[in-house]
Write a protein that holds these residues in place. Sequence first.
Motif, PDB file in Angstrom:
ATOM      1  N   ASP B  84       0.825  -1.209   0.000  1.00  0.00           N
ATOM      2  CA  ASP B  84       0.000   0.000   0.000  1.00  0.00           C
ATOM      3  C   ASP B  84       0.863   1.264   0.000  1.00  0.00           C
ATOM      4  N   GLU B  85       1.976   1.219   0.735  1.00  0.00           N
ATOM      5  CA  GLU B  85       2.825   2.411   0.865  1.00  0.00           C
ATOM      6  C   GLU B  85       3.801   2.558  -0.302  1.00  0.00           C
ATOM      7  N   ALA B  86       4.387   1.431  -0.733  1.00  0.00           N
ATOM      8  CA  ALA B  86       5.421   1.501  -1.777  1.00  0.00           C
ATOM      9  C   ALA B  86       4.806   1.771  -3.152  1.00  0.00           C
ATOM     10  N   PHE B  87       3.539   1.358  -3.333  1.00  0.00           N
ATOM     11  CA  PHE B  87       2.885   1.546  -4.634  1.00  0.00           C
ATOM     12  C   PHE B  87       1.622   2.376  -4.461  1.00  0.00           C
ATOM     13  N   ALA B  88       1.786   3.468  -3.701  1.00  0.00           N
ATOM     14  CA  ALA B  88       0.641   4.314  -3.354  1.00  0.00           C
ATOM     15  C   ALA B  88      -0.024   4.903  -4.595  1.00  0.00           C
ATOM     16  N   GLY B  89       0.750   5.025  -5.670  1.00  0.00           N
ATOM     17  CA  GLY B  89       0.199   5.618  -6.885  1.00  0.00           C
ATOM     18  C   GLY B  89      -0.646   4.663  -7.720  1.00  0.00           C
ATOM     19  N   ASN B  90      -0.614   3.358  -7.351  1.00  0.00           N
ATOM     20  CA  ASN B  90      -1.340   2.361  -8.154  1.00  0.00           C
ATOM     21  C   ASN B  90      -2.755   2.134  -7.616  1.00  0.00           C
ATOM     22  N   GLY B  91      -3.701   2.812  -8.140  1.00  0.00           N
ATOM     23  CA  GLY B  91      -5.105   2.569  -7.786  1.00  0.00           C
ATOM     24  C   GLY B  91      -5.462   2.971  -6.366  1.00  0.00           C
ATOM     25  N   GLU B  92      -6.635   2.496  -5.941  1.00  0.00           N
ATOM     26  CA  GLU B  92      -7.155   2.837  -4.622  1.00  0.00           C
ATOM     27  C   GLU B  92      -6.289   2.211  -3.527  1.00  0.00           C
ATOM     28  N   PRO B  93      -6.022   2.978  -2.450  1.00  0.00           N
ATOM     29  CA  PRO B  93      -5.279   2.380  -1.335  1.00  0.00           C
ATOM     30  C   PRO B  93      -6.107   1.302  -0.625  1.00  0.00           C
ATOM     31  N   LEU B  94      -5.409   0.362   0.017  1.00  0.00           N
ATOM     32  CA  LEU B  94      -6.093  -0.665   0.805  1.00  0.00           C
ATOM     33  C   LEU B  94      -6.598  -0.079   2.117  1.00  0.00           C
ATOM     34  N   LEU B  95      -5.787   0.746   2.747  1.00  0.00           N
ATOM     35  CA  LEU B  95      -6.171   1.370   4.018  1.00  0.00           C
ATOM     36  C   LEU B  95      -6.780   2.740   3.755  1.00  0.00           C
ATOM     37  N   PRO B  96      -7.753   3.136   4.571  1.00  0.00           N
ATOM     38  CA  PRO B  96      -8.335   4.471   4.411  1.00  0.00           C
ATOM     39  C   PRO B  96      -7.335   5.552   4.809  1.00  0.00           C
ATOM     40  N   ALA B  97      -7.702   6.816   4.630  1.00  0.00           N
ATOM     41  CA  ALA B  97      -6.761   7.916   4.881  1.00  0.00           C
ATOM     42  C   ALA B  97      -6.768   8.375   6.336  1.00  0.00           C
ATOM     43  N   ALA B  98      -7.914   8.403   6.967  1.00  0.00           N
ATOM     44  CA  ALA B  98      -8.020   8.986   8.315  1.00  0.00           C
ATOM     45  C   ALA B  98      -7.378   8.070   9.362  1.00  0.00           C
ATOM     46  N   PRO B  99      -6.541   8.648  10.260  1.00  0.00           N
ATOM     47  CA  PRO B  99      -5.869   7.820  11.287  1.00  0.00           C
ATOM     48  C   PRO B  99      -6.828   6.944  12.092  1.00  0.00           C
ATOM     49  N   CYS B 100      -7.989   7.460  12.476  1.00  0.00           N
ATOM     50  CA  CYS B 100      -8.938   6.644  13.255  1.00  0.00           C
ATOM     51  C   CYS B 100      -9.448   5.458  12.430  1.00  0.00           C
TER      52      CYS B 100
END
Lengths: 232, 232
Positions: B84-100
């Motif tokens: 998710d972090e190394a290929f952040a530019g490839n499509g939708e992230p697996l984890l949401p954006a908000a820390p909570c």
Amino acid sequence: MEGDKSSGAGAGGLVLLNCFVSPFGNRVRIALKRKGLAYEEKHENLAPKSPLLLSSNPVHAKVPVLLVGGSPVCESLVILEFVDEAFAGNGEPLLPAAPCARAHARFWASYVDSKLPECAVRVWRSPKGAAAVEEGRKDLVAVLKTLEAELGAKPYFAGDALGYVDVALVPFAPWFLTYERLGGFSVAGECPALAAWAERCVRENECVAKSLPEAEDVFQFVCGMRKMLGLD
Amino acid sequence: MEGDKSSGAGAGGLVLLNCFVSPFGNRVRIALKRKGLAYEEKHENLAPKSPLLLSSNPVHAKVPVLLVGGSPVCESLVILEFVDEAFAGNGEPLLPAAPCARAHARFWASYVDSKLPECAVRVWRSPKGAAAVEEGRKDLVAVLKTLEAELGAKPYFAGDALGYVDVALVPFAPWFLTYERLGGFSVAGECPALAAWAERCVRENECVAKSLPEAEDVFQFVCGMRKMLGLD
């Protein structure tokens, strides 16, 4: 994670539900102090567990819980990542920036959680003289040696300064005396670099020094629990 | 994490060490396909383990391992975060954006790892007729019901689309048939919404459909392992 959001935990404030000997809870103490965040701590006795703990962490009913404006965040490593992300502007991050380095740190924190407590509990919560104590000691020493090998010649797991793995592991250091007395071994004898690392963490980091209990107090706590459980 | 960096794993390329039935390895398959990343997969038979697996994951000697330009990243949830972090530019992230929300997702993925495999293994790897099978079944159903309650009326754990918890849990779905046959219960009978969710994950997400084995093949694999272990 579905706790009572109307609890009196303080709108916007941080409240930590913790038990003073908990290595998991004390990880969160260290992280909050390192970030310079003000928080209130509520002490849990574990028996009976408070209604606030039970409503905040209904799945595990365990400390630590960090209430954030009344909303619970549970599980110590999850809380560390939360604190790192939610308060990214407060001082140095716990996790490094590069994805590979982040994965490396997460791997070792996960190693601590999956291996260390399970071995340690066999040492400190088995009946006196049980074979489980000796087996637990052997496995625990192997885990500590693996961690010492990963530490290598570095001052900290993260390199030159305290980081995520250090924060995950160092709250077990006040338990070393208990492991030694009940398991019949010496951490410094088996793992001198790891013992020196633990002392360094306390000596060089106020956030650690102010977060950890005295080793003797942990031992007395464990003795009381062993008596209650009829283990001695 | 200290594997042989000079292995022929391909400079810059992604190589996944996996076993076709592994729920942990198949998490990584899903994540890589979802991100649209090209990778090579090397199949592990588990016995004997390959020199590449042993050198890439000396601490656990387990799949999955993702070799990134020859450097190993180990532990399935750690790999998901890495991807998710190394290929952040490839499509939708697996984890949401908000820390909570990220903490919430990590909590439930951690719940899956700490509870589900331990109960499930008692169901599928205990001797036929052992009390451990019945106890494992009860605990496994309780875990599945807890997950179903967290899913609630949402199509996915993450909400309207596949996310981190979905990717962490759905590779266990091809094992449901094995749990049912050896544990004597029905997942759809006990947890209809969870069973429907598993079907939805496969039906609506090509990355899932292309990553999971057939349930019958998992069962045959387990039957072979049980025979080898003398459990039937």
